[in-house]
Design a protein around this motif. Structure first.
Motif, PDB file in Angstrom:
ATOM      1  N   PHE A 158       3.254   9.200   2.928  1.00  0.00           N
ATOM      2  CA  PHE A 158       3.758  10.182   1.970  1.00  0.00           C
ATOM      3  C   PHE A 158       5.262  10.344   2.207  1.00  0.00           C
ATOM      4  N   THR A 159       6.056   9.456   1.575  1.00  0.00           N
ATOM      5  CA  THR A 159       7.499   9.381   1.861  1.00  0.00           C
ATOM      6  C   THR A 159       8.289  10.682   1.647  1.00  0.00           C
ATOM      7  N   PRO A 160       7.948  11.522   0.668  1.00  0.00           N
ATOM      8  CA  PRO A 160       8.775  12.737   0.503  1.00  0.00           C
ATOM      9  C   PRO A 160       8.817  13.626   1.753  1.00  0.00           C
ATOM     10  N   THR A 218       0.837  -1.205   0.000  1.00  0.00           N
ATOM     11  CA  THR A 218       0.000   0.000   0.000  1.00  0.00           C
ATOM     12  C   THR A 218       0.870   1.253   0.000  1.00  0.00           C
ATOM     13  N   GLY A 219       1.963   1.184  -0.750  1.00  0.00           N
ATOM     14  CA  GLY A 219       2.826   2.364  -0.908  1.00  0.00           C
ATOM     15  C   GLY A 219       2.374   3.162  -2.115  1.00  0.00           C
ATOM     16  N   TRP A 220       3.318   3.864  -2.719  1.00  0.00           N
ATOM     17  CA  TRP A 220       2.986   4.747  -3.842  1.00  0.00           C
ATOM     18  C   TRP A 220       2.373   3.995  -5.015  1.00  0.00           C
ATOM     19  N   ALA A 221       2.990   2.875  -5.392  1.00  0.00           N
ATOM     20  CA  ALA A 221       2.517   2.161  -6.579  1.00  0.00           C
ATOM     21  C   ALA A 221       1.176   1.478  -6.291  1.00  0.00           C
ATOM     22  N   GLY A 222       1.115   0.725  -5.187  1.00  0.00           N
ATOM     23  CA  GLY A 222      -0.096  -0.027  -4.862  1.00  0.00           C
ATOM     24  C   GLY A 222      -1.289   0.884  -4.640  1.00  0.00           C
ATOM     25  N   VAL A 239       2.296  -6.959  -7.782  1.00  0.00           N
ATOM     26  CA  VAL A 239       3.341  -6.892  -6.759  1.00  0.00           C
ATOM     27  C   VAL A 239       3.807  -5.441  -6.670  1.00  0.00           C
ATOM     28  N   ALA A 240       3.571  -4.832  -5.523  1.00  0.00           N
ATOM     29  CA  ALA A 240       3.937  -3.419  -5.339  1.00  0.00           C
ATOM     30  C   ALA A 240       4.546  -3.256  -3.956  1.00  0.00           C
ATOM     31  N   VAL A 241       5.505  -4.123  -3.641  1.00  0.00           N
ATOM     32  CA  VAL A 241       6.017  -4.206  -2.271  1.00  0.00           C
ATOM     33  C   VAL A 241       7.216  -3.303  -2.011  1.00  0.00           C
ATOM     34  N   ILE A 288      -3.150  -6.640   0.408  1.00  0.00           N
ATOM     35  CA  ILE A 288      -2.380  -7.218   1.507  1.00  0.00           C
ATOM     36  C   ILE A 288      -1.145  -6.363   1.745  1.00  0.00           C
ATOM     37  N   SER A 289      -0.988  -5.919   2.979  1.00  0.00           N
ATOM     38  CA  SER A 289       0.177  -5.111   3.313  1.00  0.00           C
ATOM     39  C   SER A 289       0.403  -5.173   4.812  1.00  0.00           C
ATOM     40  N   PRO A 290       1.656  -5.212   5.252  1.00  0.00           N
ATOM     41  CA  PRO A 290       1.903  -5.236   6.698  1.00  0.00           C
ATOM     42  C   PRO A 290       1.581  -3.903   7.379  1.00  0.00           C
ATOM     43  N   ARG A 291       1.343  -2.855   6.590  1.00  0.00           N
ATOM     44  CA  ARG A 291       0.969  -1.561   7.175  1.00  0.00           C
ATOM     45  C   ARG A 291      -0.386  -1.153   6.641  1.00  0.00           C
ATOM     46  N   ALA A 332      -1.187  -8.009   6.655  1.00  0.00           N
ATOM     47  CA  ALA A 332      -0.317  -9.186   6.689  1.00  0.00           C
ATOM     48  C   ALA A 332       0.819  -8.973   5.702  1.00  0.00           C
ATOM     49  N   GLU A 333       1.793  -9.856   5.815  1.00  0.00           N
ATOM     50  CA  GLU A 333       2.960  -9.777   4.956  1.00  0.00           C
ATOM     51  C   GLU A 333       2.932 -10.985   4.034  1.00  0.00           C
ATOM     52  N   CYS A 334       3.155 -10.789   2.772  1.00  0.00           N
ATOM     53  CA  CYS A 334       3.307 -11.935   1.884  1.00  0.00           C
ATOM     54  C   CYS A 334       4.719 -12.469   2.084  1.00  0.00           C
ATOM     55  N   PRO A 392      14.323   5.837 -12.404  1.00  0.00           N
ATOM     56  CA  PRO A 392      14.762   5.969 -11.011  1.00  0.00           C
ATOM     57  C   PRO A 392      13.729   5.382 -10.044  1.00  0.00           C
ATOM     58  N   ALA A 393      14.192   5.009  -8.842  1.00  0.00           N
ATOM     59  CA  ALA A 393      13.284   4.485  -7.811  1.00  0.00           C
ATOM     60  C   ALA A 393      12.654   5.669  -7.088  1.00  0.00           C
ATOM     61  N   THR A 394      11.624   6.229  -7.689  1.00  0.00           N
ATOM     62  CA  THR A 394      10.983   7.390  -7.076  1.00  0.00           C
ATOM     63  C   THR A 394       9.476   7.186  -6.973  1.00  0.00           C
ATOM     64  N   ALA A 395       8.871   8.006  -6.120  1.00  0.00           N
ATOM     65  CA  ALA A 395       7.422   7.986  -5.956  1.00  0.00           C
ATOM     66  C   ALA A 395       6.748   8.359  -7.275  1.00  0.00           C
ATOM     67  N   ALA A 398       4.253  -6.188 -11.846  1.00  0.00           N
ATOM     68  CA  ALA A 398       5.051  -5.591 -10.769  1.00  0.00           C
ATOM     69  C   ALA A 398       5.264  -4.111 -11.057  1.00  0.00           C
ATOM     70  N   VAL A 399       5.067  -3.296 -10.047  1.00  0.00           N
ATOM     71  CA  VAL A 399       5.148  -1.844 -10.206  1.00  0.00           C
ATOM     72  C   VAL A 399       5.974  -1.215  -9.085  1.00  0.00           C
ATOM     73  N   GLY A 400       6.593  -0.102  -9.381  1.00  0.00           N
ATOM     74  CA  GLY A 400       7.312   0.667  -8.357  1.00  0.00           C
ATOM     75  C   GLY A 400       8.713   0.162  -8.105  1.00  0.00           C
TER      76      GLY A 400
HETATM   77  P1  FAD Z   1       6.643   1.700  -1.200  1.00  0.00           P
HETATM   78  O1  FAD Z   1       6.028   3.040  -1.264  1.00  0.00           O
HETATM   79  O2  FAD Z   1       7.842   1.502  -0.359  1.00  0.00           O
HETATM   80  O3  FAD Z   1       5.509   0.707  -0.756  1.00  0.00           O
HETATM   81  C1  FAD Z   1       5.742  -0.653  -0.517  1.00  0.00           C
HETATM   82  C2  FAD Z   1       4.524  -1.223   0.183  1.00  0.00           C
HETATM   83  O4  FAD Z   1       4.635  -2.637   0.247  1.00  0.00           O
HETATM   84  C3  FAD Z   1       4.352  -0.736   1.611  1.00  0.00           C
HETATM   85  O5  FAD Z   1       3.004  -0.524   1.864  1.00  0.00           O
HETATM   86  C4  FAD Z   1       4.874  -1.921   2.430  1.00  0.00           C
HETATM   87  O6  FAD Z   1       4.309  -1.944   3.706  1.00  0.00           O
HETATM   88  C5  FAD Z   1       4.394  -3.067   1.572  1.00  0.00           C
HETATM   89  N1  FAD Z   1       5.104  -4.341   1.781  1.00  0.00           N
HETATM   90  C6  FAD Z   1       6.391  -4.528   2.114  1.00  0.00           C
HETATM   91  N2  FAD Z   1       6.674  -5.840   2.199  1.00  0.00           N
HETATM   92  C7  FAD Z   1       5.527  -6.498   1.914  1.00  0.00           C
HETATM   93  C8  FAD Z   1       5.160  -7.870   1.854  1.00  0.00           C
HETATM   94  N3  FAD Z   1       6.055  -8.840   2.113  1.00  0.00           N
HETATM   95  N4  FAD Z   1       3.887  -8.190   1.538  1.00  0.00           N
HETATM   96  C9  FAD Z   1       2.985  -7.225   1.289  1.00  0.00           C
HETATM   97  N5  FAD Z   1       3.274  -5.910   1.332  1.00  0.00           N
HETATM   98  C10 FAD Z   1       4.531  -5.559   1.638  1.00  0.00           C
HETATM   99  N6  FAD Z   1      10.393   9.793  -4.282  1.00  0.00           N
HETATM  100  C11 FAD Z   1      10.085  10.914  -4.957  1.00  0.00           C
HETATM  101  O7  FAD Z   1       9.653  10.820  -6.107  1.00  0.00           O
HETATM  102  N7  FAD Z   1      10.237  12.146  -4.403  1.00  0.00           N
HETATM  103  C12 FAD Z   1      10.686  12.303  -3.129  1.00  0.00           C
HETATM  104  O8  FAD Z   1      10.816  13.426  -2.638  1.00  0.00           O
HETATM  105  C13 FAD Z   1      11.011  11.134  -2.386  1.00  0.00           C
HETATM  106  N8  FAD Z   1      11.475  11.233  -1.118  1.00  0.00           N
HETATM  107  C14 FAD Z   1      11.714  10.098  -0.408  1.00  0.00           C
HETATM  108  C15 FAD Z   1      12.122  10.208   0.914  1.00  0.00           C
HETATM  109  C16 FAD Z   1      12.366   9.087   1.676  1.00  0.00           C
HETATM  110  C17 FAD Z   1      12.800   9.216   3.104  1.00  0.00           C
HETATM  111  C18 FAD Z   1      12.189   7.799   1.095  1.00  0.00           C
HETATM  112  C19 FAD Z   1      12.437   6.549   1.892  1.00  0.00           C
HETATM  113  C20 FAD Z   1      11.810   7.684  -0.226  1.00  0.00           C
HETATM  114  C21 FAD Z   1      11.560   8.822  -0.989  1.00  0.00           C
HETATM  115  N9  FAD Z   1      11.158   8.731  -2.322  1.00  0.00           N
HETATM  116  C22 FAD Z   1      10.843   9.866  -3.013  1.00  0.00           C
HETATM  117  C23 FAD Z   1      11.092   7.428  -3.001  1.00  0.00           C
HETATM  118  C24 FAD Z   1       9.696   6.858  -2.947  1.00  0.00           C
HETATM  119  O9  FAD Z   1       9.208   6.849  -1.647  1.00  0.00           O
HETATM  120  C25 FAD Z   1       9.684   5.437  -3.481  1.00  0.00           C
HETATM  121  O10 FAD Z   1      10.242   5.417  -4.761  1.00  0.00           O
HETATM  122  C26 FAD Z   1       8.257   4.914  -3.519  1.00  0.00           C
HETATM  123  O11 FAD Z   1       7.763   4.809  -2.217  1.00  0.00           O
HETATM  124  C27 FAD Z   1       8.164   3.578  -4.225  1.00  0.00           C
HETATM  125  O12 FAD Z   1       6.838   3.143  -4.195  1.00  0.00           O
HETATM  126  P2  FAD Z   1       6.460   1.609  -4.038  1.00  0.00           P
HETATM  127  O13 FAD Z   1       4.991   1.529  -4.023  1.00  0.00           O
HETATM  128  O14 FAD Z   1       7.205   0.827  -5.033  1.00  0.00           O
HETATM  129  O15 FAD Z   1       7.056   1.186  -2.649  1.00  0.00           O
END
Ligand code: FAD
Ligand code: MG
Ligand code: MG
Ligand code: MG
Ligand code: MG
Length: 551
Positions: free
Chosen positions: A65-67, A36-40, A139-141, A57-60, A102-104, A439-442, A339-341
């Motif tokens: 809002f990571t930025p 449930t992060g940015w991609a999910g 998959v958006a973990v 499904i997500s452990p949180r 929960a965690e996968c 890049p690995a960004t939001a 798979a995303v993110g």
């Molecule tokens: P995440 O957002 O990390 O989400 C992953 C999700 O998966 C979470 O909900 C997690 O709980 C869940 N998860 C984990 N393990 C499991 C499992 N086993 N089973 C099920 N669920 C699971 N990007 C920008 O573009 N601009 C910014 O200014 C910026 N600042 C940042 C600052 C910080 C401190 C950090 C850490 C990152 C920053 N980023 C920024 C990067 C951005 O946060 C990531 O690129 C973005 O969060 C990726 O999204 P995602 O959905 O792939 O992963």
């Protein structure tokens, strides 16, 4: 060519209303979303919930809002202001959603099942484990912090990835100041406690260092006047510069500003060991040096989660570092898994692999050569399928179709030249050099989530009307345009109400005006009016009263 999907940035086309009513007893396909992060979250917010039976499904149980996490580390913004409960997001959308906290821990693609473990309660077996079936898996973990196996990092350093991390860092900073104030310490010990080390000169490390410096100079120096001169902040980076992903002007400005602020920027140093009391770093000139520290934040990069590594082994991706998808975000060699993110990278197809096929498709009259018209007709499709060609065309080497022909022919004027396959190959021989990993960004994660939702929303209609850009033999039929990333720019907050902004077209702006741009962009990007109100009031509170130093 019927191109069905407006690609990534093109906004969402509401589709559900034109769907025919589902027949009685029709079973909706099961979509399971991990994370449930940015991609999910962006995927879920844009998915037409009437079309699928969705399980999340997500452990949180919240989106973060990571930025704004670096701002949480020093209390500029409160933790609850940067999170939104996922159940509230889903409830607002309505429709068929279920959420499991929960965690996968295992994906079983052969049986289309995932294995999960609750972290809040146990079942009758006492382990809290359960299975979930899927028709489609998203998959958006995200990723994990990477220590590169440096000894002592996990035990002794803070990471900055989750909201809890930011809260722990805040408490730890305050503890260091209180420890350093205790009556029985000597000057050396006070200094050690007040040495804050940030490892990693990327955007997160730099922003944290800047934020900490502001906290110390603006707030803590008044509260700890007798020890404030002992505070030191070090930023350690293995490369020659910090913020290498930004324009040179921003890197230089940041290094100069940190220099003036008294932040000790150590570039060219690699941290090789961290113990309870000292950080050991290496530089070819100096050899190993160990420096005492009070608190360290490790922010050097990301890696793949162990259960994703295990999944990669199952599907023949064992030799890769990151899970690979195709340009439609489908996991390679694995049906119905997307798979995303941050957990995945797109394996962009090379033009050179497909060059004969492209030539064959383009040569409509089967003459064995391509005319200008034939090339023009196929170029848009080539751009869609191989974005590197467009990047190459825009780069200095090329400017458009005339040059494509010129390179092939060595002839500038003639418009009617025919290109043989050899000449066509030569003209495009360098385009694959423009393939870049995103890049690995939001920003990337959110655009991918949105794109995938658009595809899911139209999947059924597309099945009846399958068509897409250039089809390469063996790749199957594509119903949508591939994912295309639109870069909207990037910020690097540098402290003291100054921010560097790099916008598309190499437009760089640094200073107080960009800081206001930053405030307004991050206020606008908030996921709900609730978090927006909280964040803005946190900023206002800080302007008036400063940051809180209890804890
Ligand atoms: P995440 O957002 O990390 O989400 C992953 C999700 O998966 C979470 O909900 C997690 O709980 C869940 N998860 C984990 N393990 C499991 C499992 N086993 N089973 C099920 N669920 C699971 N990007 C920008 O573009 N601009 C910014 O200014 C910026 N600042 C940042 C600052 C910080 C401190 C950090 C850490 C990152 C920053 N980023 C920024 C990067 C951005 O946060 C990531 O690129 C973005 O969060 C990726 O999204 P995602 O959905 O792939 O992963
Ligand atoms: Mg996610
Ligand atoms: Mg997130
Ligand atoms: Mg990615
Ligand atoms: Mg021809």
């Amino acid at each position: 060519v019927v191109v069905l999907a407006a690609s990534s940035g093109g906004g969402l086309v509401a589709y559900a209303d034109s769907q025919p009513d589902q027949p009685q007893g029709f079973k909706k396909k099961k979509v399971v979303v991990l994370g449930t992060g940015w991609a999910g979250t962006t995927f879920l917010r844009n998915l037409d919930s009437k079309l699928y039976d969705v399980q999340v499904i997500s452990p949180r149980n919240y989106f973060a809002f990571t930025p704004l996490l670096p701002s949480v580390t020093c209390g500029t913004v409160e933790p609850r202001s940067v999170v939104e409960p996922i159940r509230r997001i889903l409830e607002k959308k309505g429709g068929d959603f279920k959420f499991w906290e929960a965690e996968c821990f295992k994906i079983d693609p052969a049986n289309k099942k995932i294995h999960c473990r609750s972290n809040v309660g146990t079942n009758l077996d006492g382990n809290g484990e359960f299975l979930v079936d899927y028709d489609y898996l998203v998959v958006a973990v995200g990723a994990r912090s990477n220590t590169f196996n440096t000894p002592g990092v996990t035990e002794n350093c803070h990471f900055l990835k989750e909201v809890e991390d930011a809260q722990k860092i805040r408490r730890s900073v305050m503890d260091c100041f209180e420890k350093a104030s205790l009556p029985y310490l000597n000057e050396e010990e006070r200094k050690k406690n007040l040495h804050f080390v940030v490892v990693g000169g990327g955007p997160t490390g730099v922003e944290f260092a800047a934020e900490l410096h502001d906290f110390v100079t603006e707030d803590l120096s008044k509260l700890y006047p007798s020890i404030q001169h002992l505070v030191k902040i070090s930023l350690i980076e293995a490369a020659d510069h910090i913020l290498t992903m930004f324009d040179k002007r921003i890197t230089n400005f940041a290094e100069d500003k940190f220099g003036r602020d008294g932040i000790d920027v150590k570039t060219g140093y690699k941290v090789v060991k961290v113990s309870k009391d000292a950080i050991t770093m290496q530089n070819p000139a100096t050899g190993d040096i160990a420096v005492p520290y009070g608190m360290a934040v490790w922010s050097t990069g990301i890696g793949t989660r162990p259960f994703v590594v295990d999944f990669m082994k199952q599907i023949g991706q064992a030799n890769r570092r990151v899970l690979a998808t195709d340009e439609w975000l489908r996991v390679r060699e694995c049906d119905d898994v997307y798979a995303v993110g941050d957990c995945a990278t797109i394996n962009q197809r090379r033009v050179m692999e497909d060059i004969s096929e492209i030539f064959r498709v383009a040569d409509k009259d089967k003459s064995g050569t391509l005319t200008v018209k034939e090339i023009q007709d196929i170029l848009e499709d080539i751009y869609v399928r191989y974005p590197q060609v467009k990047l190459y065309m825009k780069s200095k080497q090329m400017n458009g179709i005339a040059d494509l022909i010129r390179t092939g022919k060595g002839d500038t004027e003639k418009e009617s030249v025919d290109l043989s396959i050899e000449e066509f190959k030569k003209a495009l021989s360098l385009v694959d050099s423009q393939v870049k990993n995103l890049p690995a960004t939001a920003q990337v994660a959110a655009q991918q989530g949105q794109y995938l939702a658009t595809c899911f929303n139209k999947m059924q209609a597309a099945e009846e009307n399958p068509e897409g850009p250039i089809r390469i033999r063996g790749e199957g039929r594509h119903r949508f345009n591939p994912f295309r990333y639109r870069h909207l720019g990037q910020f690097a907050p540098l402290g003291g109400e100054q921010t560097a902004a790099q916008l598309p077209g190499d437009w760089v702006s640094i200073g107080h005006s960009s800081q206001w741009l930053w405030y307004s962009v991050y206020a606008t990007k908030q996921i709900s009016w609730r978090t927006r109100a909280l964040v803005i009031s946190d900023w206002g509170r800080r302007f008036i009263f400063g940051r809180d130093s209890s804890g």
